[in-house]
Scaffold this motif. Sequence first.
Motif, PDB file in Angstrom:
ATOM      1  N   ARG A 293      32.576  33.799  30.610  1.00 12.30           N
ATOM      2  CA  ARG A 293      32.135  33.836  32.012  1.00 12.30           C
ATOM      3  C   ARG A 293      30.660  33.467  32.034  1.00 12.30           C
ATOM      4  O   ARG A 293      29.800  34.273  32.357  1.00 12.30           O
ATOM      5  CB  ARG A 293      32.398  35.236  32.599  1.00 12.30           C
ATOM      6  CG  ARG A 293      33.886  35.559  32.619  1.00 12.30           C
ATOM      7  CD  ARG A 293      34.193  36.932  33.161  1.00 12.30           C
ATOM      8  NE  ARG A 293      35.625  37.180  33.124  1.00 12.30           N
ATOM      9  CZ  ARG A 293      36.490  36.709  34.038  1.00 12.30           C
ATOM     10  NH1 ARG A 293      36.067  35.961  35.027  1.00 12.30           N
ATOM     11  NH2 ARG A 293      37.783  36.970  33.916  1.00 12.30           N
TER      12      ARG A 293
ATOM     13  N   ALA B 116      42.976  38.067  32.632  1.00 10.60           N
ATOM     14  CA  ALA B 116      42.597  37.687  34.000  1.00 10.60           C
ATOM     15  C   ALA B 116      43.854  37.347  34.780  1.00 10.60           C
ATOM     16  O   ALA B 116      44.896  37.017  34.197  1.00 10.60           O
ATOM     17  CB  ALA B 116      41.661  36.486  33.960  1.00 10.60           C
TER      18      ALA B 116
ATOM     19  N   SER C 246      43.914  33.658  39.393  1.00 10.32           N
ATOM     20  CA  SER C 246      42.693  33.058  39.937  1.00 10.32           C
ATOM     21  C   SER C 246      41.526  33.132  38.950  1.00 10.32           C
ATOM     22  O   SER C 246      40.433  32.656  39.228  1.00 10.32           O
ATOM     23  CB  SER C 246      42.295  33.781  41.229  1.00 10.32           C
ATOM     24  OG  SER C 246      41.798  35.067  40.909  1.00 10.32           O
TER      25      SER C 246
ATOM     26  N   ALA D  10      40.289  35.952  37.973  1.00  6.43           N
ATOM     27  CA  ALA D  10      39.567  37.219  38.185  1.00  6.43           C
ATOM     28  C   ALA D  10      39.992  38.247  37.144  1.00  6.43           C
ATOM     29  O   ALA D  10      41.166  38.291  36.751  1.00  6.43           O
ATOM     30  CB  ALA D  10      39.855  37.748  39.587  1.00  6.43           C
TER      31      ALA D  10
ATOM     32  N   ASP E 293      41.476  41.263  35.313  1.00  4.03           N
ATOM     33  CA  ASP E 293      42.643  42.030  35.746  1.00  4.03           C
ATOM     34  C   ASP E 293      42.667  43.417  35.096  1.00  4.03           C
ATOM     35  O   ASP E 293      43.402  43.675  34.137  1.00  4.03           O
ATOM     36  CB  ASP E 293      43.923  41.245  35.417  1.00  4.03           C
ATOM     37  CG  ASP E 293      45.135  41.811  36.166  1.00  4.03           C
ATOM     38  OD1 ASP E 293      45.023  42.935  36.703  1.00  4.03           O
ATOM     39  OD2 ASP E 293      46.176  41.148  36.205  1.00  4.03           O
TER      40      ASP E 293
ATOM     41  N   LYS F  33      35.396  45.413  35.060  1.00  4.12           N
ATOM     42  CA  LYS F  33      36.608  45.770  35.805  1.00  4.12           C
ATOM     43  C   LYS F  33      37.627  46.451  34.892  1.00  4.12           C
ATOM     44  O   LYS F  33      38.830  46.409  35.163  1.00  4.12           O
ATOM     45  CB  LYS F  33      37.220  44.512  36.419  1.00  4.12           C
ATOM     46  CG  LYS F  33      36.377  43.893  37.525  1.00  4.12           C
ATOM     47  CD  LYS F  33      36.728  44.514  38.862  1.00  4.12           C
ATOM     48  CE  LYS F  33      35.794  44.040  39.946  1.00  4.12           C
ATOM     49  NZ  LYS F  33      36.127  44.599  41.248  1.00  4.12           N
TER      50      LYS F  33
ATOM     51  N   LYS G 224      44.006  42.238  49.232  1.00  3.81           N
ATOM     52  CA  LYS G 224      43.089  41.585  48.311  1.00  3.81           C
ATOM     53  C   LYS G 224      42.412  40.416  49.019  1.00  3.81           C
ATOM     54  O   LYS G 224      43.043  39.417  49.324  1.00  3.81           O
ATOM     55  CB  LYS G 224      43.842  41.094  47.076  1.00  3.81           C
ATOM     56  CG  LYS G 224      42.899  40.597  46.016  1.00  3.81           C
ATOM     57  CD  LYS G 224      43.624  40.165  44.774  1.00  3.81           C
ATOM     58  CE  LYS G 224      42.620  39.546  43.822  1.00  3.81           C
ATOM     59  NZ  LYS G 224      43.253  38.926  42.698  1.00  3.81           N
TER      60      LYS G 224
ATOM     61  N   GLY H 248      38.488  35.958  46.662  1.00  2.18           N
ATOM     62  CA  GLY H 248      37.230  36.017  45.916  1.00  2.18           C
ATOM     63  C   GLY H 248      36.647  37.413  45.808  1.00  2.18           C
ATOM     64  O   GLY H 248      35.447  37.575  45.657  1.00  2.18           O
ATOM     65  N   GLU H 249      37.506  38.441  45.857  1.00  2.00           N
ATOM     66  CA  GLU H 249      36.940  39.797  45.862  1.00  2.00           C
ATOM     67  C   GLU H 249      36.191  40.143  44.585  1.00  2.00           C
ATOM     68  O   GLU H 249      35.349  41.021  44.583  1.00  2.00           O
ATOM     69  CB  GLU H 249      38.005  40.854  46.176  1.00  2.00           C
ATOM     70  CG  GLU H 249      38.954  41.166  45.049  1.00  2.00           C
ATOM     71  CD  GLU H 249      39.961  42.250  45.412  1.00  2.00           C
ATOM     72  OE1 GLU H 249      39.930  42.750  46.533  1.00  2.00           O
ATOM     73  OE2 GLU H 249      40.791  42.570  44.559  1.00  2.00           O
ATOM     74  N   ASP H 250      36.497  39.416  43.499  1.00  2.00           N
ATOM     75  CA  ASP H 250      35.799  39.707  42.252  1.00  2.00           C
ATOM     76  C   ASP H 250      34.631  38.761  41.989  1.00  2.00           C
ATOM     77  O   ASP H 250      33.872  38.953  41.060  1.00  2.00           O
ATOM     78  CB  ASP H 250      36.776  39.595  41.074  1.00  2.00           C
ATOM     79  CG  ASP H 250      37.834  40.680  41.160  1.00  2.00           C
ATOM     80  OD1 ASP H 250      37.441  41.819  41.390  1.00  2.00           O
ATOM     81  OD2 ASP H 250      39.016  40.351  41.022  1.00  2.00           O
ATOM     82  N   ALA H 251      34.536  37.710  42.805  1.00  2.60           N
ATOM     83  CA  ALA H 251      33.579  36.653  42.483  1.00  2.60           C
ATOM     84  C   ALA H 251      32.143  37.134  42.455  1.00  2.60           C
ATOM     85  O   ALA H 251      31.313  36.580  41.765  1.00  2.60           O
ATOM     86  CB  ALA H 251      33.734  35.514  43.477  1.00  2.60           C
TER      87      ALA H 251
ATOM     88  N   PRO I 126      33.340  32.751  37.386  1.00  3.91           N
ATOM     89  CA  PRO I 126      34.647  32.221  37.043  1.00  3.91           C
ATOM     90  C   PRO I 126      34.733  31.865  35.563  1.00  3.91           C
ATOM     91  O   PRO I 126      33.710  31.549  34.950  1.00  3.91           O
ATOM     92  CB  PRO I 126      34.762  30.961  37.905  1.00  3.91           C
ATOM     93  CG  PRO I 126      33.471  30.768  38.575  1.00  3.91           C
ATOM     94  CD  PRO I 126      32.617  31.956  38.345  1.00  3.91           C
TER      95      PRO I 126
END
Length: 464
Positions: free
Chosen positions: A176, A373, A376, A378, A380, A404, A451, A454-457, A462
């Motif tokens: 990332r 992940a 997307s 994100a 997991d 996360k 959800k 892009g809630e984790d962006a 990415p």
Amino acid sequence: MANLSTAEWLERDARYLAPTYHRCFDIVAERAEGTYLYDVEGIQYLDFTMGIAVNNVGHCHPSVVKEAKEQVEKLIHCSAVTRHTKNIKLAEKISQIAPQGLDCVFLNNSGGEAVDAAIKMARFVTGRPNIIAFTGGFHGRTLLATALTTAKSHYRQGYEPLPSGIYHAPYPYCLRCPAGQIPGKCNLECFDTFEAMFTHQLKPDTVGAILIEPMMGEGGYVVPATGYKVENGFMQRLRKLCDTHGIMLIFDEVQSGFGRTGKWFASEHFAVVPDLMIVAKGIASGFPMAAVVSRKELMDKWTMGRHGSTYGGNPVACAAALASIDVIEKENLLENARKMGDYFMAKLNEYKSKYSFVKEVRGLGLMIGMEVADESGAPDGVLIEKLVDECFKRKLLLLDCGIKNHIIRFIPPLNVSKAEIDKALSIIDEALPVAAARRQSDQAKRPADEKKPGEDASVVQPIA
Ligand SMILES: Cc1ncc(COP(=O)(O)O)c(C=O)c1O
């Protein structure tokens, strides 16, 4: 009192122990031996957590038990009132195995406490106020260590105002990438991003120290950019930058030290020697013990009485530390950690072709992380929660990590056998598809608008 059940103990635990002290599993441990832990009902667990990377020579290694017992009968505590032989012997031993030139030791009781001590020393010796740490780093729970920690905002929230003079730079986390680059094809743009701090935020001559985990622990089991094979990687450039500006380079090896990565210390993988090294966890097989290790000429500038500790370097913890180091040497555990780590990582890597959610298996020695992940990209964490649970049901203990909780960290003892790794793998083989199916059925039940896109962006870049 008759033997109590797990449920009864949990009830008493909940009543009398402060709930802020979170426990990962509702297991009430009774005893442990080697790679196995047993609860009060006699249930056996294969333990790949080792008390969060502490029991590097396995639970209750007989040599550690023997030395600690003998010491308890002779001298438990004398504090700074007198000298004693055990801390002298331990400091000498640490100097022998530490990276070259780090030959003087301050002993205390926990990682966080040692982090505080290192920062105090760096400020005192350089006369400079500012400290740079890295995003995602974890350095402990004292107030100063909390200010340095950004593994999760959860660790900081509610404790403001935190000690000042602390700045954070992005950790060189290739999967990332903080500079949006493709790993292996970059020009270490993450280092340019880091250096830009000196243009925008603070002057280098105000910086007393740069603090970094040479392999990130709690924040995600991340090996820093360009790995240990490249001569001009992030860590080497950090060393040069510190030399140029007279900044102390501090490595927090609390989790990565004492053989965990297949070398005594993770810094050896990069051939970079810090000015200060902080160690704890694996040093004494579970006895409270930590150390700040530096060059004698620097330690001499931290003048007498400017720091101290009532319990630091107490004879029993020192005896356990000496025994633990001896076991690592005599049983060739650095080599075993490298061999078993390579074997384990090769096997875990096979999941990448089998499961699209397994994005990366990474590590050094027996400090191994597996990151997952969703479609997307994100992180997991829900899938990892289910995987940990499915493994727990099958009597294998694993821990997560990462912002996360989306990374599994594998931390078996350094003397783990191939048979034990195979046993863990067969449990994971079985647990992974079950966890993935549970994850999917949960998602299907989740309302579509729950959800947000892009809630984790905002928290993680990415995947490159
Ligand atoms: C890298 C690192 N530094 C510091 C600490 C804090 O150590 P302690 O919990 O012994 O205070 C930890 C604990 O997990 C750690 O992993």
